[in-house]
Scaffold this active site. Structure first.
Site, short mmCIF file in Angstrom:
data_model
loop_
_atom_site.label_atom_id
_atom_site.label_comp_id
_atom_site.label_asym_id
_atom_site.label_seq_id
_atom_site.Cartn_x
_atom_site.Cartn_y
_atom_site.Cartn_z
N ALA A 35 0.84 -1.20 0.00
CA ALA A 35 0.00 0.00 0.00
C ALA A 35 0.87 1.25 0.00
O ALA A 35 2.00 1.23 0.49
CB ALA A 35 -0.90 0.01 1.23
N ASP A 36 0.35 2.36 -0.57
CA ASP A 36 1.01 3.65 -0.38
C ASP A 36 0.14 4.49 0.56
O ASP A 36 -0.89 4.02 1.06
CB ASP A 36 1.29 4.35 -1.72
CG ASP A 36 0.02 4.70 -2.48
OD1 ASP A 36 -1.07 4.76 -1.87
OD2 ASP A 36 0.12 4.93 -3.70
N SER A 37 0.56 5.73 0.81
CA SER A 37 -0.14 6.54 1.81
C SER A 37 -1.60 6.79 1.41
O SER A 37 -2.48 6.85 2.27
CB SER A 37 0.59 7.87 2.02
OG SER A 37 0.66 8.57 0.79
N LEU A 38 -1.86 6.91 0.12
CA LEU A 38 -3.24 7.12 -0.32
C LEU A 38 -4.08 5.87 -0.13
O LEU A 38 -5.25 5.94 0.23
CB LEU A 38 -3.28 7.56 -1.78
CG LEU A 38 -2.61 8.89 -2.13
CD1 LEU A 38 -2.75 9.20 -3.61
CD2 LEU A 38 -3.20 10.03 -1.32
N ASP A 39 -3.46 4.70 -0.38
CA ASP A 39 -4.18 3.44 -0.16
C ASP A 39 -4.63 3.32 1.29
O ASP A 39 -5.74 2.85 1.57
CB ASP A 39 -3.28 2.24 -0.49
CG ASP A 39 -3.03 2.09 -1.99
OD1 ASP A 39 -3.98 2.24 -2.77
OD2 ASP A 39 -1.87 1.84 -2.35
#
Lengths: 78, 421
Positions: A35-39
């Site tokens: 995951a990234d921060s937006l996920d």
């Protein structure tokens, strides 16, 4: 496994497109599940929707693993 | 400027997913128009569109899973998925897969869109109204922004050169190819992926364009007859969706790696009408100046143009204005050229149209085939220009002019020529 844990894992599988067996309680959204921060923002929103609760931003910042989410929701979901 | 050639083509059109499958149907005279069945159109005046044939990816159908992971698809509007598909095809077609840093920083992307993520904006605004700000996805903004087509393609393929996006309504695709070819010509990059993409088929866009009186409304029961440029019974355009992307490459770079060269971009012209927000200037002067600028830049005479891929959207006013401007450009030589509107088959892909039509223009040169203008039963005015009614024609095509004109009075013309070593 609790009902809440099942539902959390299902959401994680759907949103991050990962294999179900990778979604263990110790798995970190960012380090282990891609995951990234937006996920992670979207995941928190999906938990709120599923469990009908509000997760304040400061609480959301402490939810780093699948287990963190399950624990929080076991305490706070309606 | 350095010479710029086209070495790769990628296409997702309403006719088919894929360059060759689309071209085959286009030259066979097939129309992509049909009734819209994905959402309710009962209260809309226009109930038809040229929709991409979705399927499992075989037989020219479009399967989004072939081009973008399902979890990524959820975050973006279709225009980004279409662009990813067309760009990936174009890179594969060109045999260009930059992996080392030097090649990556010399390869850029310039994909535009006329409108961007209208479907997602529509959905998000309804959700926002119903549930408030806390339910708005963090992917709402990045998944709707027009330049995120270029962004996603750059990230996925590791292209670190100029990253840009054009927004000039229905001229977008042509402007993108023209501007990107200048970047290559001036040395800002050696390779540019350039083109346009659009996914406008939703209730909001159909209602909005209908309110502008731009869409065909009298052929809801006979969709394949609706897009009929230059015909006396035309009554507006049919909306299309998809993406066209070309690989533009500096000539010596292409030769050094033994690339297939489809055509050379020899001319690019731009102009503004300074007249009206939606209507083209009645004297066609903007269109004329745009074509003339492209011809002058190319260093040719109008009579050298074998085929014109017209803007020709099938609106009552626009078609004849463009035709008049072309007649003025050619003068007494008008009878020597052919001009067709491939929008008669594909519908109007708005910001993708100019790129899709540049691809068809390139294939016209490759195969010496001029695609037809469908449904041209009764031309509304007499002209010496061959408007290629109904059937494709085999004829020598060495030089092509492709026109695109957009809302706001923005015009772009490209001149492509067969590459002679």
């Amino acid at each position: 496994m609790s009902d809440i844990a099942e539902r959390v894992k299902k959401i994680v599988v759907e949103h991050l497109g990962v294999e179900a067996d990778k979604v263990t309680e110790n798995a970190s959204f960012i380090d282990d599940l891609g995951a990234d921060s937006l996920d992670t923002v979207e995941l928190v929103m999906a938990f709120e929707e599923e469990f009908g609760c509000e997760i304040p931003d400061d609480a959301a910042e402490t939810i780093l693993t699948v287990g963190d989410a399950i624990k929080f929701l076991e305490k706070n979901s309606s | 400027m350095r010479r710029v050639v086209i070495t790769g083509l990628g296409l997702v059109s309403p006719l088919a997913c894929g360059v060759e499958a689309s071209w085959k149907k286009l030259t066979a005279g097939q129309s992509a128009a049909r009734r819209i069945d994905q959402f309710d159109v009962s209260d809309l005046s226009c109930q038809i569109a040229c929709q991409i044939p979705r399927g499992d990816g075989s037989d020219g159908t479009f399967n989004p899973d072939d081009w973008m992971e399902p979890k990524e698809q959820r975050k973006v509007d279709d225009f980004i998925i279409y662009a990813m598909a067309a760009a990936t095809q174009a890179l594969e077609n060109a045999g260009w897969k930059p992996t080392d840093y030097e090649d990556q920083i010399r390869t850029g992307v310039m994909i535009g869109s006329g409108i961007g993520g209208l479907q997602g904006i529509e959905k998000a605004s309804l959700l926002f109204n119903e549930k408030g700000p806390r339910r708005l996805s963090p992917f709402f903004i990045p998944g709707r922004l027009i330049n995120l087509a270029s962004g996603y393609i750059s990230i996925h393929h590791g292209l670190k050169g100029p990253n840009h996006a054009v927004v000039t309504a229905c001229s977008t695709g042509a402007h993108a190819i023209g501007d990107a070819s200048r970047l290559v010509g001036l040395g800002d990059a050696d390779v540019m992926l350039a083109g346009g993409t659009e996914s406008p088929i939703c209730r909001l866009a159909l209602a909005g364009f209908a309110a502008c009186k731009a869409l065909s409304t009298h052929f809801n029961d006979d969709p394949t007859k609706a897009s009929r440029p230059y015909d006396r019974d035309r009554d507006g355009f049919v909306m299309g969706e998809g993406s066209g992307v070309v690989v533009l490459e500096e000539l010596e770079h292409a030769k050094a790696r033994g690339a297939t060269i489809y055509a050379e971009v020899i001319g690019y012209g731009l102009s503004g009408d300074a007249y009206h927000i939606t209507a083209p200037a009645e004297d066609g002067d903007g269109a004329y100046r745009c074509m003339m600028a492209a011809v002058n830049r190319a260093g040719i005479e109008p009579v050298d143009i074998d085929y014109i891929n017209a803007h020709g959207t099938s609106t009552p006013m626009g078609d004849e204005i463009e035709l008049g401007a072309v007649e003025r450009l050619f003068g007494n030589a008008a009878g020597k050229t052919a001009m067709s509107s491939t929008k008669s088959a594909t519908g109007h892909l708005l910001g993708a149209a100019g790129a899709v039509e540049a691809i068809f223009s390139t294939l016209a040169i490759r195969d010496n085939i001029v695609p037809p203008t469908l449904n041209l039963d009764h031309p509304s005015i007499d002209t010496a220009i061959d408007l290629v009614p109904h059937n494709a024609q085999q004829r020598t095509v060495d030089t092509v002019l492709s026109n695109s004109f957009g809302f706001g009075g923005t015009n772009a013309s490209l001149v492509l020529r067969r590459y002679d070593a």
